[in-house]
Design a protein around this motif. Structure first.
Motif, PDB file in Angstrom:
ATOM      1  N   VAL A  17       0.827  -1.209   0.000  1.00 52.16           N
ATOM      2  CA  VAL A  17       0.000   0.000   0.000  1.00 52.16           C
ATOM      3  C   VAL A  17       0.861   1.258   0.000  1.00 52.16           C
ATOM      4  O   VAL A  17       0.691   2.148  -0.824  1.00 52.16           O
ATOM      5  CB  VAL A  17      -0.942   0.007   1.224  1.00 52.16           C
ATOM      6  N   TRP A  18       1.832   1.339   0.934  1.00 51.54           N
ATOM      7  CA  TRP A  18       2.544   2.594   1.183  1.00 51.54           C
ATOM      8  C   TRP A  18       3.733   2.820   0.270  1.00 51.54           C
ATOM      9  O   TRP A  18       4.296   3.914   0.244  1.00 51.54           O
ATOM     10  CB  TRP A  18       2.948   2.664   2.652  1.00 51.54           C
ATOM     11  N   ASN A  19       4.079   1.794  -0.521  1.00 47.73           N
ATOM     12  CA  ASN A  19       5.129   2.007  -1.512  1.00 47.73           C
ATOM     13  C   ASN A  19       4.651   1.697  -2.922  1.00 47.73           C
ATOM     14  O   ASN A  19       5.182   2.245  -3.886  1.00 47.73           O
ATOM     15  CB  ASN A  19       6.350   1.136  -1.203  1.00 47.73           C
ATOM     16  N   GLU A  20       3.625   0.856  -3.040  1.00 50.93           N
ATOM     17  CA  GLU A  20       3.266   0.339  -4.364  1.00 50.93           C
ATOM     18  C   GLU A  20       1.794   0.559  -4.721  1.00 50.93           C
ATOM     19  O   GLU A  20       1.290  -0.059  -5.664  1.00 50.93           O
ATOM     20  CB  GLU A  20       3.589  -1.161  -4.414  1.00 50.93           C
ATOM     21  N   HIS A  21       1.112   1.414  -3.980  1.00 55.75           N
ATOM     22  CA  HIS A  21      -0.312   1.640  -4.257  1.00 55.75           C
ATOM     23  C   HIS A  21      -0.505   2.149  -5.676  1.00 55.75           C
ATOM     24  O   HIS A  21       0.262   2.976  -6.171  1.00 55.75           O
ATOM     25  CB  HIS A  21      -0.877   2.641  -3.251  1.00 55.75           C
ATOM     26  N   GLU A  22      -1.533   1.642  -6.332  1.00 56.26           N
ATOM     27  CA  GLU A  22      -1.771   2.033  -7.733  1.00 56.26           C
ATOM     28  C   GLU A  22      -2.207   3.492  -7.861  1.00 56.26           C
ATOM     29  O   GLU A  22      -2.062   4.093  -8.929  1.00 56.26           O
ATOM     30  CB  GLU A  22      -2.827   1.114  -8.363  1.00 56.26           C
ATOM     31  N   LEU A  25      -1.493   9.503  -6.041  1.00 62.15           N
ATOM     32  CA  LEU A  25      -1.972  10.686  -5.332  1.00 62.15           C
ATOM     33  C   LEU A  25      -2.489  10.305  -3.948  1.00 62.15           C
ATOM     34  O   LEU A  25      -2.192  10.986  -2.955  1.00 62.15           O
ATOM     35  CB  LEU A  25      -3.073  11.388  -6.130  1.00 62.15           C
ATOM     36  N   HIS A  26      -3.251   9.231  -3.868  1.00 63.25           N
ATOM     37  CA  HIS A  26      -3.745   8.741  -2.582  1.00 63.25           C
ATOM     38  C   HIS A  26      -2.569   8.426  -1.656  1.00 63.25           C
ATOM     39  O   HIS A  26      -2.562   8.831  -0.482  1.00 63.25           O
ATOM     40  CB  HIS A  26      -4.584   7.486  -2.797  1.00 63.25           C
ATOM     41  N   ARG A  27      -1.576   7.721  -2.178  1.00 60.08           N
ATOM     42  CA  ARG A  27      -0.434   7.315  -1.372  1.00 60.08           C
ATOM     43  C   ARG A  27       0.365   8.523  -0.892  1.00 60.08           C
ATOM     44  O   ARG A  27       0.707   8.644   0.299  1.00 60.08           O
ATOM     45  CB  ARG A  27       0.472   6.385  -2.185  1.00 60.08           C
ATOM     46  N   ARG A  34       4.864  17.225   0.681  1.00 59.02           N
ATOM     47  CA  ARG A  34       4.799  18.677   0.529  1.00 59.02           C
ATOM     48  C   ARG A  34       4.309  19.035  -0.880  1.00 59.02           C
ATOM     49  O   ARG A  34       4.822  18.570  -1.889  1.00 59.02           O
ATOM     50  CB  ARG A  34       6.189  19.273   0.758  1.00 59.02           C
ATOM     51  N   GLY A  35       3.263  19.853  -0.941  1.00 54.06           N
ATOM     52  CA  GLY A  35       2.744  20.322  -2.220  1.00 54.06           C
ATOM     53  C   GLY A  35       1.763  19.385  -2.898  1.00 54.06           C
ATOM     54  O   GLY A  35       1.295  19.678  -3.998  1.00 54.06           O
ATOM     55  N   VAL A  36       1.414  18.274  -2.243  1.00 53.54           N
ATOM     56  CA  VAL A  36       0.540  17.274  -2.862  1.00 53.54           C
ATOM     57  C   VAL A  36      -0.791  17.222  -2.125  1.00 53.54           C
ATOM     58  O   VAL A  36      -0.850  17.188  -0.894  1.00 53.54           O
ATOM     59  CB  VAL A  36       1.198  15.876  -2.839  1.00 53.54           C
ATOM     60  N   GLY A  37      -1.892  17.195  -2.898  1.00 50.44           N
ATOM     61  CA  GLY A  37      -3.218  17.010  -2.312  1.00 50.44           C
ATOM     62  C   GLY A  37      -3.529  18.032  -1.239  1.00 50.44           C
ATOM     63  O   GLY A  37      -3.468  19.246  -1.475  1.00 50.44           O
ATOM     64  N   ARG A  38      -3.876  17.566  -0.042  1.00 46.51           N
ATOM     65  CA  ARG A  38      -4.198  18.467   1.076  1.00 46.51           C
ATOM     66  C   ARG A  38      -3.046  19.363   1.469  1.00 46.51           C
ATOM     67  O   ARG A  38      -3.253  20.384   2.152  1.00 46.51           O
ATOM     68  CB  ARG A  38      -4.621  17.640   2.307  1.00 46.51           C
TER      69      ARG A  38
END
Length: 251
Positions: A17-22, A25-27, A34-38
């Motif tokens: 999940v935390w390295n290979e999630h498809e 953006l979610h991961r 920094r600078g991503v999503g929220r």
């Protein structure tokens, strides 16, 4: 005794999940990049580390640590640094900053962000199969240990206890610890998973502890002066502070 086969299975599930999630953006968003999503709002991103630093500063006073504690550069360890928001906040006081993570991507991002700030303090520790890798990599006793928004994503409560036992062995005398958990008060939304097979679907709310249960785990391991310093009912977050050593003996 640590169940190495369980740890290996759980580490594999978490890495998937935390390295290979498809969904990158979610991961990255849930790893606090920094600078991503929220975290497109940089002030909001920096507020993560500012909050952690302020919490620890208050506990240094509460535990009667010397006022010049940070005058000596410290060895800090964060379990689960993600994109490095907490590391950013301690870059002026850390002699070295161990970042322990199951994700190469997170360690790379944390290191990249710090280098852009002119800091080479990060000592990345990648978990690939189990916790023996972490034990071998930590060469200096840890003065300050913390883990924020991570224990709730562990694959099991036993995994969290294994982490705390390892940290007790690696922390220096009179060192300080802070862990935020998600607590279990019967709310179905935050009920912990029952098997590792559920992890991918429920990784955001995978693990929660009863408040007295987690308090007892810390004491059983040997930590002293265990306090719950904050509870957030909206997210079922609870913040635990503790130390390794006896009151009044910090130096």
């Amino acid at each position: 005794m640590v169940d190495t086969e369980r740890l290996k299975r759980e580490t594999e599930a978490a890495r998937s999940v935390w390295n290979e999630h498809e969904d990158e953006l979610h991961r990255a968003d849930n790893s606090h990049y920094r600078g991503v999503g929220r975290w497109a709002d940089d002030a909001k991103w920096q507020s993560i580390g500012k909050r952690t630093r302020a919490d620890l500063e208050r506990m240094l006073q509460f535990y009667n640590y010397p006022g010049d504690f940070w005058a000596t550069p410290r060895t800090i360890l964060e379990w689960g640094p993600g994109g490095g928001a907490n590391a950013f906040a301690f870059r002026d006081v850390a002699k070295q900053f161990y970042g322990v993570d199951i994700s190469e991507k997170n360690l790379e991002e944390c290191g990249r962000m710090l280098r852009e700030e002119g800091s080479d303090m990060l000592r990345p520790v990648l978990i690939q199969e189990g916790l023996d890798e972490v034990a071998a990599a930590i060469e200096t006793p840890v003065d300050v240990f913390f883990s924020i928004a991570v224990f709730q994503h562990f694959p099991s409560k036993a995994y969290g206890e294994d982490v705390l036992r390892l940290m007790y062995d690696k922390m220096a005398a009179f060192s300080l610890g802070m862990v935020q958990i998600r607590y279990d008060n019967g709310n179905p939304r935050f009920k912990p998973i029952q098997s590792v097979e559920e992890y991918r679907k429920r990784h955001i709310t995978a693990t929660s502890y009863a408040l007295d249960e987690f308090h007892a785990i810390l004491q059983k391991i040997g930590f002293e002066d265990v306090f719950i310093t904050e509870i957030r009912p909206r997210s079922n977050y609870a913040f635990f502070h503790f130390r390794k050593g006896t009151p009044g003996a910090a130096g």
